[in-house]
Design an enzyme around this catalytic site. Sequence first.
Site, PDB file in Angstrom:
ATOM      1  N   CYS A 175       0.833  -1.202   0.000  1.00  0.00           N
ATOM      2  CA  CYS A 175       0.000   0.000   0.000  1.00  0.00           C
ATOM      3  C   CYS A 175       0.867   1.252   0.000  1.00  0.00           C
ATOM      4  CB  CYS A 175      -0.937   0.039   1.197  1.00  0.00           C
ATOM      5  SG  CYS A 175      -2.007  -1.378   1.382  1.00  0.00           S
TER       6      CYS A 175
ATOM      7  N   ARG B 225       5.254  -0.761  -4.686  1.00  0.00           N
ATOM      8  CA  ARG B 225       4.853  -1.366  -3.422  1.00  0.00           C
ATOM      9  C   ARG B 225       3.772  -2.420  -3.596  1.00  0.00           C
ATOM     10  NH1 ARG B 225       6.508   1.895   0.881  1.00  0.00           N
ATOM     11  NH2 ARG B 225       4.792   1.259   2.202  1.00  0.00           N
TER      12      ARG B 225
ATOM     13  N   TRP C  20      -3.453  -2.513  -1.216  1.00  0.00           N
ATOM     14  CA  TRP C  20      -3.248  -3.941  -1.450  1.00  0.00           C
ATOM     15  C   TRP C  20      -4.297  -4.649  -0.608  1.00  0.00           C
ATOM     16  CZ3 TRP C  20       0.020  -7.263  -4.169  1.00  0.00           C
ATOM     17  CH2 TRP C  20       0.121  -8.569  -3.708  1.00  0.00           C
TER      18      TRP C  20
ATOM     19  N   ASN D 205      -2.557   2.752   6.103  1.00  0.00           N
ATOM     20  CA  ASN D 205      -1.808   1.526   5.845  1.00  0.00           C
ATOM     21  C   ASN D 205      -1.661   0.780   7.155  1.00  0.00           C
ATOM     22  OD1 ASN D 205      -1.455   2.321   3.221  1.00  0.00           O
ATOM     23  ND2 ASN D 205       0.712   2.818   3.434  1.00  0.00           N
ATOM     24  N   GLY D 206      -1.717  -0.521   7.119  1.00  0.00           N
ATOM     25  CA  GLY D 206      -1.497  -1.300   8.335  1.00  0.00           C
ATOM     26  C   GLY D 206      -2.679  -2.200   8.638  1.00  0.00           C
TER      27      GLY D 206
ATOM     28  N   GLU E 108      15.390 -26.279  -4.042  1.00  0.00           N
ATOM     29  CA  GLU E 108      15.158 -24.841  -4.082  1.00  0.00           C
ATOM     30  C   GLU E 108      16.459 -24.074  -4.268  1.00  0.00           C
ATOM     31  OE1 GLU E 108      13.331 -21.049  -3.897  1.00  0.00           O
ATOM     32  OE2 GLU E 108      12.737 -23.062  -4.551  1.00  0.00           O
TER      33      GLU E 108
ATOM     34  N   LYS F 190      17.105 -21.598  -7.414  1.00  0.00           N
ATOM     35  CA  LYS F 190      17.413 -20.187  -7.194  1.00  0.00           C
ATOM     36  C   LYS F 190      18.690 -19.817  -7.943  1.00  0.00           C
ATOM     37  CE  LYS F 190      14.769 -19.061  -5.122  1.00  0.00           C
ATOM     38  NZ  LYS F 190      13.512 -18.970  -5.855  1.00  0.00           N
TER      39      LYS F 190
ATOM     40  N   GLU G 191      18.095 -19.960 -11.973  1.00  0.00           N
ATOM     41  CA  GLU G 191      17.174 -19.004 -12.584  1.00  0.00           C
ATOM     42  C   GLU G 191      17.712 -17.577 -12.601  1.00  0.00           C
ATOM     43  OE1 GLU G 191      13.347 -18.884 -10.651  1.00  0.00           O
ATOM     44  OE2 GLU G 191      14.202 -18.796  -8.655  1.00  0.00           O
TER      45      GLU G 191
ATOM     46  N   HIS H  58      23.929 -43.955  -8.616  1.00  0.00           N
ATOM     47  CA  HIS H  58      23.066 -44.527  -9.653  1.00  0.00           C
ATOM     48  C   HIS H  58      23.159 -43.742 -10.953  1.00  0.00           C
ATOM     49  CE1 HIS H  58      21.245 -47.451  -6.953  1.00  0.00           C
ATOM     50  NE2 HIS H  58      21.197 -46.490  -6.036  1.00  0.00           N
TER      51      HIS H  58
ATOM     52  N   LYS I 197       7.005 -13.304 -13.327  1.00  0.00           N
ATOM     53  CA  LYS I 197       6.673 -13.471 -11.910  1.00  0.00           C
ATOM     54  C   LYS I 197       5.489 -14.406 -11.724  1.00  0.00           C
ATOM     55  CE  LYS I 197       7.090 -12.682  -7.527  1.00  0.00           C
ATOM     56  NZ  LYS I 197       8.207 -13.338  -6.836  1.00  0.00           N
TER      57      LYS I 197
END
Length: 704
Positions: A98, A123, A171, A197-198, A577, A581, A584, A600, A699
């Site tokens: 926000c 934001r 948001w 905000n909050g 992961e 990371k 990418e 193996h 994204k």
Amino acid sequence: MHKDVAQVQGTSNQRRKENALFKFSGDTKIAPGLLLHCCRFRQNRQVTRKKLSKVSADASCPISAGAIGFSEKPRSDARNRGKGKAQISFVKEKMNMCGIVGYIGENSASPILLDGLKKLEYRGYDSAGIAVLDGGRTEIVKTKGRIADLEKKLSERAPLSGSVGIGHTRWATHGAPTDKNAHPHKGGNGRITLVHNGIIENYIELKAMLETAGYKFVSETDTEVLAHLFDYYYKGDPVETMCRVMRTVRGSYATAVLTDDAPDRIVAAKKDSPLVIGKGEGENFLASDIPALLKYTRTCYLLNDGEIAILTRENIQFYNADGKPIEKDVYNVTWDAEAAEKGGYAHFMKKEIAEQPKAVRDTLSPRIVDGQVVIPELHLSDEEIRAIDKIHIVACGSAWHVGMAAKYILEAAAGIPVETDLASEFRYRDPIIRKGDICIVISQSGETADTLAALREAKRKGAHTVSIVNVVASTIARESDDVIYTMAGPEIAVATTKAFSAQLSVVYLLALRFGVATGKLSKDQESDYCDALLKLPEEIEKLLGLDEELNALAKQFAAAKNIFFIGRGLDYAISLEGSLKLKEISYIHSEAYAAGELKHGTISLIEPGTPVVAVATQDSLFEKTLGNIKEVRARGAKVIALVSGEHREVDDFADHVIRVPETPEMLLPSVNVIPLQIFAYYMALERGCDVDKPRNLAKSVTVE
């Protein structure tokens, strides 16, 4: 007080004060589902809708049909009394979510507000609005969608005249993105206009009391509660009013207020959410972050928690939470707007790595009450959980790696069989789903095409669906039977970091909830795990201190053509992961393998100088993984070992050792992933890659 509300709040006054309708700390952004279900409760932590018409915010101020009362106890969090030192640390500590702007001067407010909001678009938001005060009347224009939609709406009507105004990008948290839920909001009969905000933690109680007093609500937001509350207390003195509001509400806020009876001022205050005041010549400004101000001024004041600002055209006055005047130091901005948007960090990814302690804290703390897990969004009774035949987990990319970790965690904690599938494969293999199965889908955006298709397939076959998503009112959230929102906030960098950690946090909560329901975990074990979970953000914070060490390590390996990751059990899930990371964002070929599979076939790829990252943090599997480290080392690999605690024996077989703190085994993924993220970041940096926007990636993947 209604019986069910008393159940939620606890049987004692202390429990009520600590947990009233589930306490949310900091500037947590919570989902409408979470708050909606906070007023619903039934046996086995289930919930039933009850109207909260006469609920007191505190035991000391009961409500009757013809009266209203508020607790105005002094807040222990009203800190920084007296002279306020300019604090710039908030820029790196707060999650972006926000945006607020404000202007008072001689120029037209509307274009300045729009320009400021555009500077805060990074934001994340899903609606926008502005309010302009002119001649004792405040007009609002707001809309769901983007700032471009707001500009279109403004162009279709008479211009907003006036040189005083406030604006906001929202948001969605309390209620879906709609015109009505967008800010600004009116209070009382319309004489108060407010943006915020909050999160107002006790907004349900306050709303019930305000309704008793005759206030009418048109939105689903906690912000409208704040606007009406300001109106309720307002008798002409804005500082006294804001002090009373701050003593009454619990939670976090940055807020700006216009009052129709005083068209020459803006009232502002903050706690936990950032707010910056900009000083100009014959004009003054406010904003959630510095980028919105830099076009107009570089002379700023940074509000501390519990402080109030009164802006006029010529002056800015500051007060503490007791209403006493204070002086503040000026902060002169010397950096550029792009750097400000990233909070002083070079990249959004680095910033979001640093925000993980907060993302984890905000996801966990609202759902842990008195040493037990409370997930009001999950509509499964203990009996229904015990009847689960199988849990299906479907996800893509990093979310699938969360699912891989979840398989180990849920099976160990709850004793329920778990299958983890790539969403892109799930529906095409005609999955066998029986009555009593549940399907957990994981997606940051809530719009991932393959995951959405898998969700629909699971529902078609009769599974109860539970989604773990970060975006309120996203398609996956809307179509799931239950949705558990992560509190990561908007994530800008394509490579996920804080959303990944927030998703893991939800997995831990589900594991404990299911484990207690099935009897696999005792109440004492649940309490111990809850204690460990609440300490997890601190452990993550410590790991951020490995920055220099991992930067130096990246310089040694940045020229590598191949890097392999190995691990067993949970360590294997996090190896996946870590490898993703790295590949990418640095474009280095990397693969992760279960360490036991080396012989193996994979070991044929090891040649002298090949970097191998060995994740060996589980005590029960350490010796086995150490054997695999010896195998690759014997073939010339350069080993980077990630271990927990001491385990000094690894020093003889690894070229580099990264140590993470001792952590309960179930929670290891959350600490293990942090150094791997930082390592990947510096590897990409050394290779000159675009860290935030790696090539060929998006994204949110909304096509198959």
